[in-house]
Write an enzyme that holds these catalytic residues in place. Structure first.
Site, mmCIF file in Angstrom:
data_model
loop_
_atom_site.group_PDB
_atom_site.id
_atom_site.type_symbol
_atom_site.label_atom_id
_atom_site.label_comp_id
_atom_site.label_asym_id
_atom_site.label_seq_id
_atom_site.Cartn_x
_atom_site.Cartn_y
_atom_site.Cartn_z
ATOM 1 N N LYS A 268 2.084 0.950 16.322
ATOM 2 C CA LYS A 268 3.279 1.031 15.422
ATOM 3 C C LYS A 268 3.187 1.991 14.703
ATOM 4 O O LYS A 268 4.490 2.453 14.488
ATOM 5 C CB LYS A 268 3.184 -0.634 14.667
ATOM 6 C CG LYS A 268 4.514 -0.483 13.631
ATOM 7 C CD LYS A 268 4.172 -1.689 12.731
ATOM 8 C CE LYS A 268 5.597 -2.024 12.022
ATOM 9 N NZ LYS A 268 5.369 -3.140 10.954
ATOM 10 N N GLN A 269 2.497 2.534 14.060
ATOM 11 C CA GLN A 269 2.400 3.637 13.106
ATOM 12 C C GLN A 269 0.995 4.476 13.019
ATOM 13 O O GLN A 269 0.158 3.845 13.539
ATOM 14 C CB GLN A 269 2.818 3.181 11.709
ATOM 15 C CG GLN A 269 1.840 2.466 10.821
ATOM 16 C CD GLN A 269 2.397 1.614 9.745
ATOM 17 O OE1 GLN A 269 3.313 0.755 10.054
ATOM 18 N NE2 GLN A 269 1.964 1.925 8.686
ATOM 19 N N GLU B 270 0.257 -2.716 12.830
ATOM 20 C CA GLU B 270 0.304 -4.309 12.603
ATOM 21 C C GLU B 270 0.830 -4.839 14.203
ATOM 22 O O GLU B 270 1.235 -5.928 14.140
ATOM 23 C CB GLU B 270 1.424 -4.536 11.685
ATOM 24 C CG GLU B 270 1.085 -3.936 10.197
ATOM 25 C CD GLU B 270 2.203 -3.985 9.283
ATOM 26 O OE1 GLU B 270 1.810 -4.266 8.123
ATOM 27 O OE2 GLU B 270 3.267 -3.586 9.500
ATOM 28 N N TRP C 54 0.772 -1.241 -0.173
ATOM 29 C CA TRP C 54 0.091 -0.121 0.034
ATOM 30 C C TRP C 54 0.825 1.196 0.089
ATOM 31 O O TRP C 54 0.584 2.308 -0.377
ATOM 32 C CB TRP C 54 -0.964 -0.266 1.298
ATOM 33 C CG TRP C 54 -0.194 0.023 2.521
ATOM 34 C CD1 TRP C 54 0.806 -0.366 3.143
ATOM 35 C CD2 TRP C 54 -0.577 0.928 3.390
ATOM 36 N NE1 TRP C 54 1.032 -0.054 4.284
ATOM 37 C CE2 TRP C 54 0.114 1.111 4.542
ATOM 38 C CE3 TRP C 54 -1.790 1.871 3.744
ATOM 39 C CZ2 TRP C 54 0.193 1.509 5.929
ATOM 40 C CZ3 TRP C 54 -1.696 2.579 4.859
ATOM 41 C CH2 TRP C 54 -0.976 2.437 5.986
ATOM 42 N N ASP C 55 2.109 1.228 0.465
ATOM 43 C CA ASP C 55 3.024 2.213 0.248
ATOM 44 C C ASP C 55 2.997 2.969 -0.978
ATOM 45 O O ASP C 55 2.949 4.311 -1.055
ATOM 46 C CB ASP C 55 4.531 1.744 0.184
ATOM 47 C CG ASP C 55 4.886 0.778 1.451
ATOM 48 O OD1 ASP C 55 4.035 0.082 1.941
ATOM 49 O OD2 ASP C 55 5.952 0.967 2.001
#
Length: 618
Positions: A433-434, A321, A182-183
């Site tokens: 995580k992000q 994640e 998906w980056d």
């Protein structure tokens, strides 16, 4: 050149090395990729020259696994030596005779000399660079990072090939084996949409060419529509490993290929963003519309209506994640609802503007008015955990009950928090995580009120461990937009040093392409505050105090614009018709004509009206 294991050397059998060093012949080499019926043909010619253009001796040794070129030349002390090498590459995807194409290409180039090739390359780079370079005055290290990012992003995309995309580390390293995540759509694609639309279009065409694989994946899991691979390669089949060995030697199962389903909505988001920004109807009809419809069909089958009257999407992994198999992840559900609404809108637009195509598509894919009509209804009842008192989205069902962890107590640290606490333990904590909810507020900015965006950023920011390179740039962007310059500067520095400072310790695997795209977005959409609408562009500058000037180019619906900002003014030059509405957020607007130059000046009380100028601005 070494021939990799599993590949087949196809050195043309009729090839005979020419003894003349003054006019060396072309070395034809072909590789057939393992497991694929694809041939890559190389034509290579080399020549070593001294400063008086006298050629050295060249010898080629060939065996089953290796091709070696040897060049020798006699030189006086202090004399220059130049090795000229031209390489032409074609594959059987472009031509049924890739060797012939490679040979012809070189035969056309050799008589012109290497200088002509270098000159053409330089000219092409200058042209492309002029559409992408961000200039910053007052921060030399940031300027270096921005140009590092621009260089790698420009290098990574191929506007002439819609069957390839960009791996997470581009072609600069072997990490993630070149797989596409998906980056590309969420972090890199905006750079291409606004600086080089042909590259953006090609990247999205790749998702069209892998649509059948996405359909097959959905069907295999008993779902409808298209479910895109979390890790994709040339065919679009799922390439996520089933398990990995972590540094301590443990074997870790990897469920992301089945559970990190938000990628399907991410791809749809990229398609819609491209179409809205470029107005490329040809792309939308040929490639984009069908993905919008098939992705909406997927979301209508991935969840279920339950007894509480809501549509639940259970057992997923969101961008965070660290938490696997969760129910009703806010990012996933918000993006799924967005995708369902845009799918229904796509059907309406096709029926109104291109009715013949809509009838053909409806027959081919068996879309009915009844099915499409359910998408908006499902979007309205997707279960979103939102507290109207605190204005917080709960990241997933049960997140607020997770063990609270003070991340500051682990600072300074050089390892990600999952490495410190371990895979099992971190899932019991509230460490993110992000950017997850925070990312959703950015992507769905106009659908979420300002107080909700700010409240969620303030809540999740201190709980985010930034275990992914994708995270700091988004935090810099949001912090800039809400006016928190201290946090914006901190996260901008963190994002800019991921590769150049190796602050994640894994730069040897290749550049972090998503972080580079995120850095561009942070500057343009965060600090410059660029927003685009169907008939206007708007700016909300949030420059850091030590910046003297920020300038960048971008394209929007066929116009080319160049923007320069300083603490006291916004200056915009416009090239190309038709007229465009220029806005300062919360301030003046002007209907700007093509080939015009405009300036808005800041005062203690706000902004003065836009003024047209006919002098050199930027």
């Amino acid at each position: 050149m070494e021939v990799a294991d599993g590949a087949v050397s196809l050195l043309a059998p009729e090839w005979i090395p020419r003894s003349s060093s003054a006019r060396p012949n072309v070395l034809p080499l072909g590789l057939r990729t393992p497991g694929r019926d694809t041939t890559v043909a190389f034509g290579v010619t080399s020549q070593m020259l001294n400063s008086t253009n006298v050629a050295g001796c060249r010898r080629v040794d060939v065996n089953e696994r290796r091709i070696m070129e040897h060049c020798e030349i006699e030189l006086d002390v202090g004399q220059e030596c130049h090795l000229h090498r031209l390489v032409s590459v074609f594959s059987s995807r472009e031509s049924s005779k890739p060797f012939d194409c490679a040979m012809k290409h070189l035969k056309d180039a050799i008589p012109k000399g290497i200088s002509a090739t270098v000159s053409a390359h330089t000219s092409a780079w200058e042209s492309r660079w002029s559409t992408a370079d961000i200039e910053i005055e007052g921060d030399n290290s940031l300027q270096q990072a921005l140009r590092f990012a621009g260089y790698h992003l420009v290098s990574a995309a191929n506007p002439d090939d819609g069957r390839v995309s960009i791996g997470a580390r581009t072609l600069s390293g072997v990490a993630y084996k070149g797989h596409v995540f998906w980056d590309t759509e969420i972090y890199m694609l905006p750079f291409y949409i606004f600086t080089h639309p042909p590259s953006a279009r090609a990247l999205l065409e790749y998702r069209y060419h892998t649509l059948d694989a996405a359909r097959a994946k959905a069907d295999k899991l008993g779902l409808r529509g298209a479910m895109y691979a979390w890790e994709s390669a040339d065919t679009g089949d799922e390439t996520t490993p089933r398990m990995i060995i972590v540094p301590n030697g443990d074997v870790l199962m990897v469920p992301n290929g089945e559970l990190e389903v938000h990628i399907t909505a991410d791809i749809a988001f990229g398609i819609w963003n491209y179409w809205q920004t470029t107005a490329d109807d040809d792309f939308f009809l040929q490639y984009g519309a069908v993905i919008m419809l098939e992705s909406a069909r997927f979301w209508a089958s991935r969840g279920a209506m339950e007894s509480d009257g809501f549509y639940h999407i259970r057992h997923v992994i969101g961008p965070d994640e660290y938490h696997e198999g969760v129910d009703d992840n806010a990012y996933t559900n918000l993006m799924a609802a967005w995708n369902l609404r845009r799918g229904a809108e796509t059907a309406r637009l096709l029926e109104q503007r291109w009715p013949d195509y809509w009838r053909e598509l409806g027959t081919q894919l068996q879309f009915t008015d009844q099915e499409v009509g359910t998408w908006s209804k499902l979007a309205d009842v997707i279960f979103i955990l939102f507290d109207p008192k605190t204005l917080l989205y709960e990241q997933f069902n049960g997140y607020f009950q997770k063990e609270p962890i003070d991340l500051q107590s682990y600072e300074p640290r050089t390892a990600a928090m999952d490495m410190i606490l371990g895979h099992e333990r971190i899932q019991q904590t509230n460490i993110v995580k992000q950017a997850d909810v925070v990312l959703a507020t950015y992507l769905l900015w106009d659908e979420i009120t300002a107080d909700v965006r700010a409240a969620n950023f303030r809540y999740y920011e201190p709980r985010t461990g930034h275990g992914s390179s994708l995270s700091p740039a988004i935090h810099a962007l949001i912090a800039a937009r809400i006016g928190d310059r201290r946090l914006a500067q901190r996260y901008l520095r963190q994002a800019s040093e991921i590769d150049l400072g190796n602050n994640m310790g894994n730069a040897a695997g290749g550049v972090h392409a998503a972080a580079l795209g995120g850095l561009w977005q942070a500057m343009v959409f965060g600090f410059a505050g660029l927003r685009t609408y169907p008939d206007s562009v708007s700016f909300a500058p949030n420059l850091l105090s030590h910046w003297r000037r920020l300038a960048f180019p971008f394209e929007w619906r066929g116009r080319k614009l160049r923007v320069a900002m300083d603490p006291n003014a916004i200056r915009v030059a416009i090239f190309g018709p038709p007229p465009i509405q220029l806005c300062v957020e919360g301030g003046p607007q002007i209907q700007a004509t093509s080939e015009g130059e405009y300036v808005a000046e800041r005062t203690d009380r706000g902004w003065r009206p836009w003024q047209g100028e006919r002098k050199e601005l930027i």
